[in-house]
Design a protein around this motif. Structure first.
Motif, PDB file in Angstrom:
ATOM      1  N   LEU A  62      10.804   4.715 -30.563  1.00 56.05           N
ATOM      2  CA  LEU A  62      12.130   4.194 -30.257  1.00 56.05           C
ATOM      3  C   LEU A  62      12.766   5.059 -29.181  1.00 56.05           C
ATOM      4  N   TRP A  63      13.055   4.450 -28.047  1.00 54.24           N
ATOM      5  CA  TRP A  63      13.648   5.181 -26.930  1.00 54.24           C
ATOM      6  C   TRP A  63      14.985   4.547 -26.572  1.00 54.24           C
ATOM      7  N   THR A  64      15.641   5.114 -25.567  1.00 58.88           N
ATOM      8  CA  THR A  64      16.942   4.602 -25.147  1.00 58.88           C
ATOM      9  C   THR A  64      17.006   4.525 -23.629  1.00 58.88           C
ATOM     10  N   SER A  65      17.969   3.749 -23.163  1.00 56.04           N
ATOM     11  CA  SER A  65      18.143   3.564 -21.717  1.00 56.04           C
ATOM     12  C   SER A  65      18.663   4.821 -21.031  1.00 56.04           C
ATOM     13  N   HIS A  66      19.382   5.676 -21.783  1.00 54.47           N
ATOM     14  CA  HIS A  66      20.030   6.835 -21.180  1.00 54.47           C
ATOM     15  C   HIS A  66      19.682   8.135 -21.926  1.00 54.47           C
ATOM     16  N   ASP A  67      18.465   8.227 -22.421  1.00 53.39           N
ATOM     17  CA  ASP A  67      18.063   9.473 -23.065  1.00 53.39           C
ATOM     18  C   ASP A  67      18.070  10.597 -22.035  1.00 53.39           C
ATOM     19  N   PRO A  68      18.724  11.741 -22.336  1.00 48.92           N
ATOM     20  CA  PRO A  68      18.799  12.817 -21.345  1.00 48.92           C
ATOM     21  C   PRO A  68      17.550  13.685 -21.280  1.00 48.92           C
ATOM     22  N   THR A  69      16.589  13.455 -22.168  1.00 49.92           N
ATOM     23  CA  THR A  69      15.419  14.337 -22.218  1.00 49.92           C
ATOM     24  C   THR A  69      14.167  13.723 -21.611  1.00 49.92           C
ATOM     25  N   ALA A  70      14.071  12.404 -21.579  1.00 43.53           N
ATOM     26  CA  ALA A  70      12.873  11.741 -21.050  1.00 43.53           C
ATOM     27  C   ALA A  70      13.208  10.286 -20.752  1.00 43.53           C
ATOM     28  N   THR A  71      12.469   9.702 -19.836  1.00 43.45           N
ATOM     29  CA  THR A  71      12.736   8.323 -19.406  1.00 43.45           C
ATOM     30  C   THR A  71      12.124   7.318 -20.380  1.00 43.45           C
ATOM     31  N   PRO A  72      12.609   6.073 -20.353  1.00 42.57           N
ATOM     32  CA  PRO A  72      11.960   5.036 -21.152  1.00 42.57           C
ATOM     33  C   PRO A  72      10.477   4.890 -20.826  1.00 42.57           C
ATOM     34  N   LEU A  99      -0.690   5.854 -28.686  1.00 42.95           N
ATOM     35  CA  LEU A  99      -0.857   5.740 -30.136  1.00 42.95           C
ATOM     36  C   LEU A  99      -1.675   4.495 -30.471  1.00 42.95           C
ATOM     37  N   PRO A 100      -2.580   4.583 -31.434  1.00 38.98           N
ATOM     38  CA  PRO A 100      -3.450   3.439 -31.723  1.00 38.98           C
ATOM     39  C   PRO A 100      -2.764   2.294 -32.466  1.00 38.98           C
ATOM     40  N   ASN A 101      -1.610   2.560 -33.085  1.00 43.03           N
ATOM     41  CA  ASN A 101      -0.993   1.530 -33.925  1.00 43.03           C
ATOM     42  C   ASN A 101       0.523   1.632 -33.821  1.00 43.03           C
ATOM     43  N   ALA A 102       1.048   1.339 -32.628  1.00 41.11           N
ATOM     44  CA  ALA A 102       2.467   1.570 -32.383  1.00 41.11           C
ATOM     45  C   ALA A 102       3.145   0.364 -31.763  1.00 41.11           C
ATOM     46  N   ARG A 103       4.434   0.246 -32.029  1.00 41.90           N
ATOM     47  CA  ARG A 103       5.289  -0.680 -31.310  1.00 41.90           C
ATOM     48  C   ARG A 103       6.344   0.143 -30.583  1.00 41.90           C
ATOM     49  N   TYR A 104       6.915  -0.444 -29.543  1.00 45.55           N
ATOM     50  CA  TYR A 104       7.843   0.280 -28.677  1.00 45.55           C
ATOM     51  C   TYR A 104       9.130  -0.514 -28.544  1.00 45.55           C
ATOM     52  N   GLU A 105      10.253   0.168 -28.701  1.00 46.42           N
ATOM     53  CA  GLU A 105      11.556  -0.467 -28.561  1.00 46.42           C
ATOM     54  C   GLU A 105      12.474   0.442 -27.749  1.00 46.42           C
TER      55      GLU A 105
END
Length: 289
Positions: free
Chosen positions: A234-244, A254-260
């Motif tokens: 789970l990521w965000t549009s404005h995370d200050p530590t890393a980009t989407p 990851l072998p079994n992941a979903r991304y949001e």
């Protein structure tokens, strides 16, 4: 001006919750919990310099389905602060000890920032203990010197001079909408940072912002491919530590992941947009989509 004073207590008005302490292999560990202990266990892990109140807006929704336990990690909040390395294996051992103290062999683990790093470490080294894994703006895969320097500067300023203004600046780092940093959240963290000896503890906690220490704790691509637990990145549009894009790459390895991605949020999406977070989070944890 909001129509009422925003506080941790107003976040918790609709939930039956418990605050307590457990002995996790000799570490007095503070927790907030909701839901009954006959439900599956969900552990919530905060980030560097954080505390269990990071999840004050999530306990009600998750307590309906899980025995939901948010802890203060070793060296953080009101938990014990022993002299140790404060590298990821130290945190991982603490969380595994918490599970044992709670009488469980397995849990779903959701971690934000450092908490995601620790959750991923447990999934890699103790896969039998992880039901489902959530990596929420997680550390462990990126090392940006300017971000690390900013975290260290803001954190040390806040603990060396724990005024409301300093604490607010540290908390604003976490938010895209800095108005979400309310006075009660500031005071909650100020009380923690004003504990005797806390600057020395924070110096040790911030070892992960040293490049050499950070790199020896990071996940390689090979490590990531070995994390077999069903995972939500789970990521965000404005995370200050890393980009989407950096978050997406973790999910792809990851072998079994979903991304949001959650829009209009920073490093604390579970707090900034709790309604959306709770929906995405529970859909994944309950296998609804």
């Amino acid at each position: 001006m909001s129509e009422f004073h925003k506080s941790v207590w107003s976040d918790l008005t609709q939930v039956a919750f418990t605050q307590g302490y457990i002995d996790a292999d000799g570490i007095k560990t503070r927790f907030l919990s909701s839901g009954s202990s006959d439900k599956p266990l969900l552990l919530l892990l905060h980030g560097t310099g954080g505390h269990a109140e990071a999840y004050s807006r999530n306990l009600a929704a998750h307590g309906e389905h899980f025995w939901t336990v948010a802890i203060d990690l070793i060296g953080h909040g009101w938990s014990d602060k022993p002299t140790c390395a404060y590298e990821v294996p130290d945190y991982g051992a603490h969380v595994v000890a918490v599970m044992k103290a709670l009488g469980r062999d397995k849990a779903s683990i959701s971690g934000e920032s450092l908490g995601g790093w620790v959750a991923g470490w447990i999934a890699l080294h103790h896969p039998e203990k992880v039901e489902r894994l959530v990596l929420n703006t997680a550390g462990g895969w990126t090392a940006h010197p300017e971000v690390m320097a900013r975290i260290k500067r803001l954190s040390m300023e806040a603990v060396n001079d724990p005024t409301p203004a300093r604490i607010r600046s540290r908390l604003e780092f976490l938010m895209h909408d800095i108005s979400k940093v309310n006075d009660d959240l500031v005071e909650t963290r100020r009380a923690i940072y004003a504990q005797p000896g806390f600057p020395e503890v924070m110096e040790r906690v911030l070892c992960m912002q040293d490049m050499d220490v950070r790199r020896r704790n990071m996940f390689s691509d090979e490590d990531t491919r070995r994390i077999a637990s069903p995972a939500l990145v789970l990521w965000t549009s404005h995370d200050p530590t890393a980009t989407p894009g950096e978050g997406r790459r973790i999910a792809e390895l990851l072998p079994n992941a979903r991304y949001e991605v959650m829009n209009e949020c920073g490093h604390w999406p579970q707090f900034e947009d709790a309604e959306k977070f709770n929906q995405l989070h529970l859909d994944f944890l309950l296998g609804r989509s």
